[in-house]
Each structure stands twice: as structure tokens, then as C-alpha cells.
Design a protein around this motif. Structure first.
Motif, PDB file in Angstrom:
ATOM      1  N   GLU A 100       2.396   1.715  -3.381  1.00 26.42           N
ATOM      2  CA  GLU A 100       1.071   2.053  -4.298  1.00 26.42           C
ATOM      3  C   GLU A 100       0.624   3.734  -4.237  1.00 26.42           C
ATOM      4  N   LEU A 101       0.687   3.974  -2.842  1.00 27.62           N
ATOM      5  CA  LEU A 101       0.612   5.501  -2.355  1.00 27.62           C
ATOM      6  C   LEU A 101       1.258   6.288  -3.045  1.00 27.62           C
ATOM      7  N   LEU A 102       2.722   6.010  -2.827  1.00 28.75           N
ATOM      8  CA  LEU A 102       3.778   6.783  -3.456  1.00 28.75           C
ATOM      9  C   LEU A 102       3.693   6.773  -5.135  1.00 28.75           C
ATOM     10  N   ILE A 113       9.491  11.439  -4.616  1.00 23.76           N
ATOM     11  CA  ILE A 113       8.720  10.561  -3.754  1.00 23.76           C
ATOM     12  C   ILE A 113       8.915  11.160  -2.453  1.00 23.76           C
ATOM     13  N   PRO A 145      -4.389   1.148  -7.601  1.00 21.30           N
ATOM     14  CA  PRO A 145      -5.810   1.459  -7.420  1.00 21.30           C
ATOM     15  C   PRO A 145      -6.106   2.813  -7.166  1.00 21.30           C
ATOM     16  N   TYR A 146      -5.068   3.994  -6.748  1.00 18.69           N
ATOM     17  CA  TYR A 146      -5.467   4.975  -6.275  1.00 18.69           C
ATOM     18  C   TYR A 146      -5.559   6.117  -7.348  1.00 18.69           C
ATOM     19  N   ARG A 147      -6.385   7.271  -6.868  1.00 25.53           N
ATOM     20  CA  ARG A 147      -6.386   8.478  -7.770  1.00 25.53           C
ATOM     21  C   ARG A 147      -4.950   8.942  -7.976  1.00 25.53           C
ATOM     22  N   LYS A 148      -4.973   9.270  -9.326  1.00 26.07           N
ATOM     23  CA  LYS A 148      -3.500  10.117  -9.537  1.00 26.07           C
ATOM     24  C   LYS A 148      -3.671  11.253  -9.144  1.00 26.07           C
ATOM     25  N   ASP A 149      -2.632  11.916  -8.563  1.00 23.79           N
ATOM     26  CA  ASP A 149      -2.669  13.235  -7.836  1.00 23.79           C
ATOM     27  C   ASP A 149      -1.369  13.640  -8.238  1.00 23.79           C
ATOM     28  N   THR A 179       0.796  -1.137   0.023  1.00 19.57           N
ATOM     29  CA  THR A 179       0.062  -0.031  -0.019  1.00 19.57           C
ATOM     30  C   THR A 179       0.868   1.460   0.044  1.00 19.57           C
ATOM     31  N   ASN A 180       1.928   1.193   0.716  1.00 22.86           N
ATOM     32  CA  ASN A 180       2.841   2.447   0.941  1.00 22.86           C
ATOM     33  C   ASN A 180       3.270   2.702  -0.553  1.00 22.86           C
ATOM     34  N   SER A 228       0.901   7.198  -6.637  1.00 18.16           N
ATOM     35  CA  SER A 228      -0.349   7.749  -7.059  1.00 18.16           C
ATOM     36  C   SER A 228       0.076   9.223  -7.099  1.00 18.16           C
ATOM     37  N   GLN A 229       1.332   9.626  -6.563  1.00 17.69           N
ATOM     38  CA  GLN A 229       1.936  10.847  -6.798  1.00 17.69           C
ATOM     39  C   GLN A 229       3.202  10.760  -7.547  1.00 17.69           C
TER      40      GLN A 229
END
Lengths: 601, 576
Positions: B88-90, B146, B122-126, B85-86, B92-93
Motif C-alpha cells: 500500500e505504501l508503494l 517503486i 488508504p494513504y495520501r497520494k504522493d 502495508t508495504n 501511495s507513490q
């Protein structure tokens, strides 16, 4: 003037809330009336501005002792009658009306106060916070005197036996924290008071510092004696100007009285206290970030592989205690550990202060024994929900707390129970919600707050909150997708497991607890594109139920966009083109005729 | 010693070992992103988290120490899920445009996410919109960052420059130039250490390979290239060559395939630098009463930028001798143009440098003394040349070694060691000794100035004259030295400073191997080359001797001054 036991005291609540409602003017008006009516000739009188007396919703509050008459919502114009009635019958119109409609005179007759037990707030609202004499007259600094006669080990043992746990939220046993710091032979050591109360809606610590600064100072000195520190720092939230002022003046008074300085009450012990203004960030309430901020660095948490008790402020052994914890310490030393431990539950001793706000009738500052149920807090003390609407949830523990549903209202409130149910007691913020609160929007609100207050250092908190906010916004605005709830749960789990500090670890609570208990609301937003509570603008359409509408015209007058039409005594209609879904019509309708079925056309 | 178990295996490590290092001792690799040993151990990325039995939350392995009896799981389902998840979250940005990223194949984020088997985010692109002056030699792509904060820490802690800072706050926390000013207005020394310590492609040098290819494709251009000393010790690293294979001569061969007309060696002009700078120093020594000491070397443009930004009052103490890159450029478009009988404007002069600041140096307005446009038209980093070799589909392992062209392809061992900290000093002392005494010292007489220490000081005797010299590499060390000089704590006659730790071999333009500091290893390659060389004194370089005899006259002659020295007051910092 030093108060005497038989003198008549007029206590005017000057907590921040009452001041905002004009209580300083009330106090001045009462003094003026005393002079104008010449009552001082026949009555030994003292008018005092006190700290928060608790029932903020009823402020400004004026209490007359020893007669124990409590007046609510007092305005300047009431001063004349109050002074005129001194010594006679109380003024009926300013008394509290209980649930049966009866006027009650004494504080204890008001159910808001009846169930409360005051330890941390024992002096708040009862004394002039700036008068060290009054503090002493109510037994202040007795605990310190007892501590001075004890060894550090004996003090710590007493605190350990009391079972008191840190009231800032984590509930770490205070005695154990002190013993760890006392165990290091590395001087200087520091004691720090965490007064960086940042939760929205919380005002426990601010009220305590404002209303009884000497109580916290005494706790600091006792703690310093226990760990053998000679210096302490109050870290007080930037917004709390009044609290800082009171603490500063109390420190000066304590120095003059020989309680602080180079020779504490002739004991040869030393103690110096100072105040640091908070850095203005929520995360500064986190212990390591707070210490970084005191040192003049950016308030960012660091990994806690080295405990603050070993290396904290300026890399020296440091104890950090919350305001409420410190305010409790003098009571434990004065009354003894057993007296304190006799209150509360098996694992959570003593009391807890809550700031109760939201859709509850009587908002304010309350202190109850640990283990009191949420139902007692909300319905007995708080008087139930405004307009007797259905209770939906209570949010405890500040922005990173959780939302507790109706089914859990009989949970005893203590450190351990709430945690089991995905919420936390936290520092004591308590926000009550009714059926007009959308739980998805509530989660979004808190996540938005936390997005602004994350320090931005670790990935799960920084990016996780951003993603949660984006997903929740999509859901609230009708763009939610299948799988979004599961995605929120996944981010939440990682935030809980892998964040760097306690803020990140708890930041997912508002989302996870609302999903846990109000999943149907999320599903309604995503699957049916409707907001059941009628809050999310894009998923709400208000209509007027013709069966219920009486044609009174209240909604028509309240509508800011002239979207409602209808003749008197005929069913009104909302023009959805003009409606901005502000909910004003629903607020004013006394017949529950404004309803929402869901998605805007 | 501490006994613990990691993934069920018994491990024994010294006290205070981190969990990460303890795992490595038994071959368990825990992925990291923000971690940079000794520089950035803030545990911010949370990719290195592990599960410790009895602890609810996962802990960062990079900054948590082992404890006796600890049971660590580095790859439990909980760890895997959080790590995934970490990352993936990175992502996303992150723009995830790997195919057009210079760090593709050499990117820690790419490696970690490939290792974790991520196939979608899976996350919103930001993504953010951020502007950057793309003409500046240092380029930052905000959508690849990052937020590991390594650049901030390297720049502040190692390089004492503090160009980078956290901009914005909370969940919008990002990295940018301190104070929000444009990079060209900052004190950036262009050392490039932030680039070599960036785990992803957020920080890069300005890509000039297109301009190089363009020049090579132009039939009217005569493409002359020089190879800096430190390049030969590193260029093969990212091409999969062993140190034995990756010789300067094999690089010559590759460059010839690429179409360069003349392939020369910066060691030629490094020797020339020694002649000029050594003579300048000996002359300054002759005027001890009027000159201010120490004299500082000026061959490192990162150092020159740093000195001008932070110690402008000491600028007159910088040697006026140009750097080897610029001396080469000036000679190529004058002496060499005459030799081959061409208009210097037709020469396109390219340098291959381990350095980002060289791009700035060659573009300085006053670096056009030969009268053929800029003396050096283009400066490429080692990384850019490696990319060009790939772009030409050249497999250097299959190439035979080839000789440099003459005469500017001849250098001595003394010039080769320019690429390591202390090398310029040592080369200068070898020749200064000769200039003062008339005899050569042993080539290894001054070996005390070698080695990785950040700040070295030694006293030598040039004949009767005692000489206090100092060598510093890394701008943090340089700052300490400068502050000590300013406070009178130390006094020196001659000081060599290189902006990058370890000197040019650790330069900001060198190949990147995340987590490894290769300056020392590369430096040893250079000292090996020096030792093996038959020519170890700059004043014995036959091409240099010929250049003086046939063209310049003597060191510090009028012509030499015109072509080989520069006025440090011609520009000041900040300077784009």
C-alpha cells in the motif's frame, strides 16, 4: 606543567557549550589577572581548560581545587574577583543557589551533582584533556597495563563478568560481542569507535571525546587486545571538530608515550588508531552504514544476516563499540568487574550518561547508576520544570525514542524497562517537555527529522515516514480525519516489524508512544480541531482571561504583530486577526492569563 | 543439508539456500518485488518478509539463509499485515494508472497487490513531477517507479554503464540519471536491460505503435516490414503461444492481417551483412601491417553507442558494414523500389527488432543513403508488435502460417543465428572460410562459439591462417574484454560484441517475464532453426546472390559501399 597534589587548580570548563558562552575568554582573563595581581608568587597555581563539567545551564563553570569551590555563569569581568579571592572566602555571587535559596560552595552540595556516579565521565571536567600526564596521574592506562598482563580470554571474561552492555542504545553485552569477534581466526581484525552521535539534543559522546580522549583510546586498545586486532578507527561525527582535534592530539601523545604503535608499553603488541570524519548522515550511526562509510561507500545499512563480528569493516571481523562503552572499559579493567557490577540493576550494570535538555531547569550532562528513576533525573538532578510548569513528557532515546508520560516517572531507567513501555534508553538523549509542548507536533518534528535521515532504501522506513509526516501535518493543520490515528498505528507496526535496519525499526516510536500516552491530544486535534497545548497555529486561538489579567502590559510589549491592546491596569485583548499564534504573550505573562480554548476563528 | 520447517512443512535444502528458494522447493511462493537473483538481493522492498520463530522482527526471505531447526511462517497475520502495508505504501507513490500502462497484466506490483486483495490505498497520494525527453527511445515514468533499484544494479553490475543512480536522499530517495543530467546527454547504450528488468512500467521503450498504425492507414504509403532473427524466438511469449506455435511464418500471417504490404525478413540483410563484413575482414587481413586488430562487429547499435562513449579511440576498428536493419532499409528503398517500380519516398520502412537501440540507429542523420528519406522509417520492439497484434484483436493462435514475401524474405540459417551470442561470428566464419579457401566448411565447424558464456575466445584456422576470435555479450563482459585488449592481456583478430546478455534473443526490446532470463532458451530455438535449414551459408542465399548480380555488383563495390557501409565518425556520443 605537571600538577602536584597541593597546588591550586583553576578548572575552566571548555566543553562546547561553555566555549559558546565565552569560557575561553574567561580562562584567558583569569590568567591575565593572575599575572596582574601577582598571586603566582604566593600560590602554586595552574589554570586548565577542561572538558564538560556537566551543568551546561550554569556555564561557563569555573572550579577551584582542592578548595572545591564551584562558580557558575562566570564572565570575563568576574576573573578579577575570582583571582583576588583565591585562598580566601569564596565569591558568594557566583555560587549556586539551591532550591531553598542557599548558596552552596562545593560541587557535591549542588543537587545537580549529588546523585551522580561518574564512571565514563570520571575524568571529564577534571583534567586537561590534552594532558596525558594528568590522565595518567588519575590512574589512566592502569587498566591497559592490567590487560597487557592478561590473555585475550581473561580480558573478555573480565568484561563479561562486569555485565557492561553497549551504551549506544541497543544494550548488547559488550563481552559477548568481543568474544564472538575473538572467535574468528581471520586477520586483520578491527575495532571501531562509534562517535557518530546524531540525536538532536544529545552530546554525551562528543563531550566524552572532548573531555577525556585518552579514556576512550585506552578502551580501544584494551578491546583490540581482547579480539586481537591491531588497528582501530574512530568514526567521529562531522560536526564534532573539537572532539576530533582532541582525539587526534591524544592519539599522537599516546604514540609518543609508547602506548600506541609497534610495541605497546614494551609488550611487543601493536596498535594503530586513526580517525574518520562522519559522512554527515544520521543513518551513518547504524553499524553497517557506518562501516560502509568508513570504506568510502554510501552510508547505507545492509541486511545483517552476516554479523559484523564475523565480517564487518573491509569484510574482516570487526567490533564496533560506542564512545561511552569504550570510556567505561578502562575503569572495569582497573577497578575490576565486581566494582563495576556493584553499581546499577540486575540486568543493567554500571552507569549511564544522559544529555538532559528541554524544559528542565538544569540542563546538562549527567551520569547516574542504571536504575535511577526518571523522577530523580528530572526533579532532583534537573531541578524540575522551568517556571515550575506541569511536566508533560520526557522523550528518551533520540529521535526514534519514545515519549514517557508523568504516570511513568518512577520507572527505573535501564535497558529493559523503558523498552517495555514503548520508549528506549537509546544512547542517552533526554528531552523534557511541559504542558506547552504539543505531543502531535513533537511526533511530527521527529518524523520530519527521520524523513530527512532515513537512508531511503527500504519501503517501510522510506514510504512509511513520508506517509506519517503527511498525516501528522494534516492533523496539526486541522485536516486530520477519522481513522488517521489508526492509520499511523498501522504504518508504525509495519515499520517496527519489517524495516531493514534498527533506524527504521525504531523510527515509529515517537508516533506510537505519543499515541499510546497522549491519544487525547490527537483526538482533540482531529475531533475538536483544537491544539490543547496552544502550539499548532491553525488550531490555536489565544485569548486573555479577564479574571487573571492585571493589565501589566508585558504581553502587549512582547507581541511582535501589535495584536494586543489595552490600557495599563485594564484587561488586555488579543485581536485574532493580527495574532500569528507565536505564543510570545503566553511566555511573558506571569499571571497565566493567556489561555487557549482551541480552534482559531 | 539443512532441515527446517516452512509453514509447518518439513523442508530439507542445501546450506546457504535462502529462505525464499527453500520455500520454492516445496511450492510455497513468497512474493518479491526488488529481488533479482544475483543482481539485486538487497532486501529493500520488504515484500518478501517472513516470520522466523524466535526472531522478533520479520526477516527478508530473499537474502536470509536457512538455518537448521528454523521455523518459518510465510503467511502469518503479522507477515500478511506488514506485506500489505508495504505494498500500500508503494502504491501511495505510484500513479496506479494500470489501464493505460504497457505493463498491465505483466506487472509484479499489480500482481502482488491483486494477490493481496488490495481494493483501495488508504494513504495520501504522493506523486512527483519529473520531466523526461519523450523523444528519447528510453522513457522513464517517475510516478511508476517503486525504487526497487534493479535498474541501477543491472546497468552498473551487468552492463557496466552506470546510467542510473539514486537521486535525492532520505525519504525523498528516487532514481534518476546519474549526475541529474538529461538522459540524452548520458552514456546510455540504449540496451534496454533496465526495461526488461523493471518489475513495473516505470521504464519502457518510446511507444511508436501509433506512427506504425498511421502509416498502415495511409493508402499512399507502401508499408514494408522486416522481422529480425531474434523476434521469431520470442514474439509469442506474451501472446500466450507455445514456442511451436510462435513461428516466424505465423507472425508473417499476423502482420499481413494488420495490413503490411510487404513482409520481409532481416535474415536477408543479415546474410548481406556477412558478405560485406566478411569481405571487409578478409580484406583487412590482407593488410595486417597497416590495419589495427581486432576488427569489431558493428551490427549491435547498443554496442556501437557503448564503444563510442567509452572507447572512442577504437572506433576505426568497428566494421564499417551497416547493421542488418540498416542494410535492409537501404536495399528496400533502392533495389526493391526499383524492382517494384515505385518512388522510394512512398515506401514506409518498418523494422521489428528485439531492441531499443535500433530506434536510435534508424533515426541517425546519416542513415538515408537510399535517397528516400530515412532508410528505415520506424523501428518497433517485439513488445510493441505484440501490442499491435492485440490492438488489432488478432488471435495469432488461430492463424495459418504464411510465407514471407520475395525476394527480401529469404534468409539462411547462418542469418537466423544472428539473434544469439556468437551467431554473427559463426555465420561470418562459415563464409570467410569459403572466401579464403574456396570450399564450404561443415556448417557446424565453428560451433564452439555458441553457448551462454559471457566472454568466449577460440582460435580457428581459415586454411593456413590461424584466427583468434572472441565473442562477448553483455556490456559488462564487453568492458572486461576491452580492458584486457587495452592492457595487452589478450589479442584477437575478430571480435563479436552484443550489448545484451545472450545476444539479441535477450534483447531489451523482447517480451518481459519478470524473474526469468530467457536468452538461452530463445537462442536454442534459433540454433534449431539453423540446423533445420537447407541454406546454412550466407553466400548461398539466392536472393543475396541475385541482389549482387542485378544491382550491387560485388561485395565492397562502390554501390555496396554507398548503401551498405557507414562512417562511424559521422556522429559521436552522447547522441540523442
Amino acid at each position: 606543567m605537571t600538577p602536584t597534589p597541593d597546588m591550586t587548580k583553576i578548572l575552566v570548563c571548555c566543553g562546547t557549550g561553555c566555549i559558546a558562552n565565552g569560557s575561553l575568554k574567561v580562562a584567558r582573563a583569569i590568567r591575565d589577572e593572575i599575572v596582574a595581581q601577582g598571586v603566582a608568587a604566593t600560590l602554586d597555581l595552574l589554570v586548565e581548560e577542561t572538558g564538560c563539567s556537566g551543568m551546561c545551564e550554569g556555564g561557563p563553570i569555573v572550579r577551584i581545587l582542592p578548595a572545591d569551590i564551584m562558580y557558575y555563569k562566570v564572565r570575563e569581568r568576574g576573573a578579577k574577583d575570582i583571582v583576588a579571592s583565591l585562598g580566601g572566602d569564596p565569591l558568594k555571587r557566583l555560587l549556586f543557589k539551591d532550591a531553598r535559596g542557599e548558596r552552596v560552595t562545593a560541587q557535591s552540595e549542588n543537587p545537580f551533582y549529588a546523585a551522580q556516579v561518574k564512571i565514563a565521565l570520571r575524568n571529564v571536567g577534571l583534567i586537561d584533556p590534552l594532558s596525558i600526564d594528568e590522565y595518567v596521574a588519575r590512574g589512566g592506562y592502569e587498566g591497559l597495563k592490567r590487560a597487557l598482563a592478561m590473555t585475550p580470554d581473561e580480558i573478555i571474561t573480565e568484561v563479561e563478568r562486569s555485565g557492561v552492555r553497549g551504551k549506544g542504545g541497543a544494550g548488547f553485552p559488550t563481552g559477548r560481542k568481543w568474544r564472538t569477534a575473538a572467535g574468528y581466526d581471520n586477520y586483520p581484525k578491527y575495532i571501531v569507535c562509534n562517535g557518530d552521535e546524531g540525536d538532536p539534543g544529545a552530546f554525551m559522546d562528543g563531550s566524552t571525546l572532548e573531555g577525556d580522549p585518552h579514556g576512550v583510546i585506552e578502551g580501544m586498545v584494551i578491546g583490540a587486545l581482547a579480539i586481537q586486532a591491531e588497528e582501530g578507527v574512530f568514526y567521529i561525527r562531522d560536526e564534532y571538530a573539537l572532539a576530533r582535534d582532541h582525539v587526534q592530539r591524544a592519539i599522537e601523545a599516546a604514540e609518543r608515550a609508547g602506548i600506541l604503535g609497534d610495541d605497546i608499553l614494551g609488550s611487543g603488541k601493536r596498535m594503530k588508531l586513526s580517525i574518520v570524519r562522519g559522512g554527515g548522515a544520521f543513518v551513518c550511526g547504524e553499524s553497517t552504514a557506518l562501516m560502509a562509510s568508513i570504506e568510502g561507500r554510501v552510508g547505507e545499512p545492509r541486511a545483517k544476516y552476516i554479523r559484523s563480528a564475523e565480517r564487518g569493516l573491509f569484510n574482516q571481523p570487526t567490533v564496533l563499540n560506542n564512545v561511552e562503552t569504550l570510556a567505561t572499559i578502562p575503569y572495569i579493567l582497573k577497578e575490576g568487574a565486581d566494582a563495576f557490577a556493584s553499581v546499577g540493576t540486575e540486568t543493567s550494570k554500571g552507569t549511564k550518561v544522559f544529555a538532559m535538555v528541554g524544559k528542565v531547569k538544569h540542563t546538562g550532562l549527567v551520569e547516574v547508576p542504571m536504575g535511577t528513576t526518571l523522577r530523580t533525573l528530572i526533579y532532583d538532578i534537573g531541578g524540575g520544570i522551568i517556571d515550575d510548569r506541569p511536566f508533560k513528557a520526557v522523550q528518551t532515546g533520540g529521535p526514534s525514542g519514545g515519549c514517557i508520560p508523568d504516570s511513568l516517572l518512577d520507572l527505573p531507567v535501564d535497558f529493559d524497562t523503558l523498552k517495555k513501555y514503548g520508549a528506549m534508553m537509546g544512547s542517552g538523549g533526554m528531552i523534557v517537555m511541559d504542558d506547552y509542548n504539543c505531543m502531535v507536533e513533537v511526533a511530527r518534528y521527529y518524523v520530519n527529522f527521520l524523513c530527512e535521515e532515513s537512508c531511503g532504501k527500504c519501503t517501510p522506513c522510506r514510504e512509511g515516514l513520508r506517509q506519517m509526516h503527511a498525516i501528522l501535518t494534516d492533523i496539526c493543520e486541522g485536516r486530520g480525519e477519522q481513522g488517521d490515528v489508526e492509520l499511523l498505528e498501522r504504518i508504525g507496526a509495519t515499520m517496527q516489524d519489517a524495516s531493514l535496519c534498527a533506524l527504521g525499526k525504531s523510527a515509529a516510536n515517537p508516533v506510537l508512544s505519543t499515541i499510546k500516552y497522549f491519544r487525547n491530544e490527537y483526538e482533540a486535534h482531529i475531533d475538536e480541531r483544537r491544539c490543547p497545548a496552544g502550539v499548532c497555529v491553525k488550531l490555536t486561538e489565544f485569548t486573555i482571561d479577564p479574571e487573571a489579567c492585571t493589565g501589566c502590559g508585558a504581553c502587549l510589549r512582547a507581541c511582535p504583530t501589535e495584536a494586543i491592546s489595552g490600557a495599563v491596569k485594564e484587561t488586555h485583548v488579543i485581536d485574532s486577526e493580527k495574532c500569528i499564534v507565536c505564543g510570545s504573550c503566553r511566555e511573558v505573562c506571569r499571571f497565566n492569563a493567556v489561555v487557549t480554548e482551541g480552534r482559531r476563528a | 543439508m539443512v532441515d527446517l520447517t516452512i509453514d509447518g512443512r518439513k523442508v530439507q535444502v542445501p546450506e546457504h539456500t535462502t529462505i525464499l528458494d527453500a520455500a520454492r522447493t516445496v511450492g510455497i511462493a513468497i512474493p518479491t518485488l526488488c529481488y533479482l537473483a544475483g543482481i539485486n538481493d538487497i532486501g529493500a522492498c520488504r515484500v518478501c518478509v517472513v516470520e522466523v520463530e524466535g526472531v522478533d522482527q520479520l526477516v527478508a526471505s530473499c537474502n536470509n539463509e536457512v538455518a537448521s531447526g528454523m521455523a518459518v511462517l510465510t503467511n502469518s497475520p503479522k507477515v500478511r499485515s506488514a506485506r500489505r502495508t508495504n505494498v500500500e505504501l508503494l502504491l501511495s507513490q505510484h500513479d496506479v494508472e494500470c489501464t493505460t500502462c504497457v505493463r498491465s497484466g505483466n506487472c509484479s506490483l499489480q500482481t502482488v497487490s491483486n494477490d493481496l486483495g488490495l481494493t483501495k490505498v488508504p494513504y495520501r497520494k504522493d506523486l512527483v513531477t519529473a520531466s523526461w525527453n519523450e523523444d528519447f527511445p528510453l522513457v522513464r515514468d517517475a510516478n511508476k517507479c517503486i525504487k526497487c533499484l534493479r535498474c541501477i544494479q543491472v546497468c552498473e553490475k551487468v552492463q557496466a554503464t552506470g546510467v542510473w543512480d539514486i537521486t535525492n536522499r532520505a525519504s525523498r530517495a528516487n532514481v534518476g540519471v546519474v549526475g541529474g543530467i538529461p538522459i540524452e546527454q548520458s552514456d546510455c547504450a540504449l540496451c534496454g536491460q533496465c526495461i526488461t528488468h523493471c518489475p513495473v512500467g516505470a521504464l519502457t521503450e518510446r511507444d511508436d505503435t501509433d506512427r506504425a498504425f498511421e502509416a498502415l492507414a495511409d493508402p499512399d504509403r507502401i508499408c514494408v516490414v522486416q522481422i529480425a532473427p531474434a523476434v521469431r524466438a520470442a514474439w509469442g511469449e506474451s501472446l500466450g503461444l507455445s514456442r511451436e506455435q510462435a513461428t516466424a511464418k505465423r507472425l508473417v500471417s499476423a502482420l499481413r492481417r494488420m495490413g503490411f504490404d510487404y513482409i520481409f525478413d532481416t535474415t536477408f540483410s543479415a546474410d548481406l551483412t556477412i558478405m560485406e563484413e566478411g569481405s571487409e575482414f578478409v580484406e583487412r587481413l590482407g593488410h595486417r601491417d597497416t590495419e589495427t586488430f581486432p576488427m569489431f562487429t558493428s551490427c549491435c547499435p547498443g554496442w556501437v553507442r557503448f564503444a563510442k562513449a567509452h572507447y572512442p579511440d577504437m572506433v576505426d576498428q568497428l566494421s564499417t558494414a551497416k547493421s542488418p536493419q540498416q542494410m535492409f532499409g537501404a536495399i528496400a528503398k533502392s533495389y526493391y523500389a526499383e524492382l517494384i517500380g515505385v518512388d522510394p519516398h512512398r515506401i514506409f520502412s518498418i523494422s521489428i527488432m528485439p531492441c531499443v537501440a535500433k530506434k536510435h540507429e534508424c533515426a541517425l542523420e546519416n542513415m538515408d543513403d537510399a535517397g528516400g528519406g530515412q532508410d528505415v522509417d520506424l523501428s518497433l520492439t517485439t513488445r510493441e508488435v505484440d501490442r499491435m497484434i492485440r490492438a488489432e484483436h488478432i488471435d495469432p493462435a488461430l492463424l495459418e502460417e504464411e510465407e514471407f514475401d520475395a525476394p527480401l524474405g529469404t534468409g539462411t540459417g547462418a542469418a537466423v543465428i544472428f539473434g544469439a551470442t556468437g551467431g554473427v561470428m559463426e555465420a561470418a566464419l562459415r563464409s570467410a572460410y569459403f572466401l579464403v579457401t574456396g570450399t564450404n566448411p561443415s556448417p557446424d565447424a565453428f560451433e564452439e562459439v555458441r553457448g551462454p558464456r559471457g566472454w568466449k575466445e577460440i582460435t580457428f584456422h581459415l586454411g593456413e591462417t590461424p584466427l583468434r576470435v572472441a565473442v562477448a555479450s553483455g556490456l559488462g563482459n564487453a568492458k572486461h574484454l576491452m580492458d584486457a585488449l587495452a592492457s595487452g592481456e589478450v589479442t584477437y583478430d575478430f571480435v563479436e560484441i552484443m550489448a545484451c546478455p545472450g545476444g539479441c534473443s535477450g534483447g531489451g526490446g523482447q517480451p518481459i517475464l519478470d524473474g526469468s532470463e530467457l536468452a538461452g532458451e530463445r537462442g536454442r530455438v534459433l540454433y534449431g532453426l539453423d540446423e533445420a535449414d537447407v541454406l546454412r551459408f550466407s553466400h548461398e542465399n539466392p536472393s543475396v546472390i541475385a541482389c549482387y548480380e542485378n544491382y550491387l555488383g560485388a561485395p565492397l563495390s562502390e554501390k555496396a559501399h554507398h548503401l551498405l557501409h557507414s562512417d562511424h565518425h559521422a556522429w559521436s556520443m552522447p547522441h540523442a
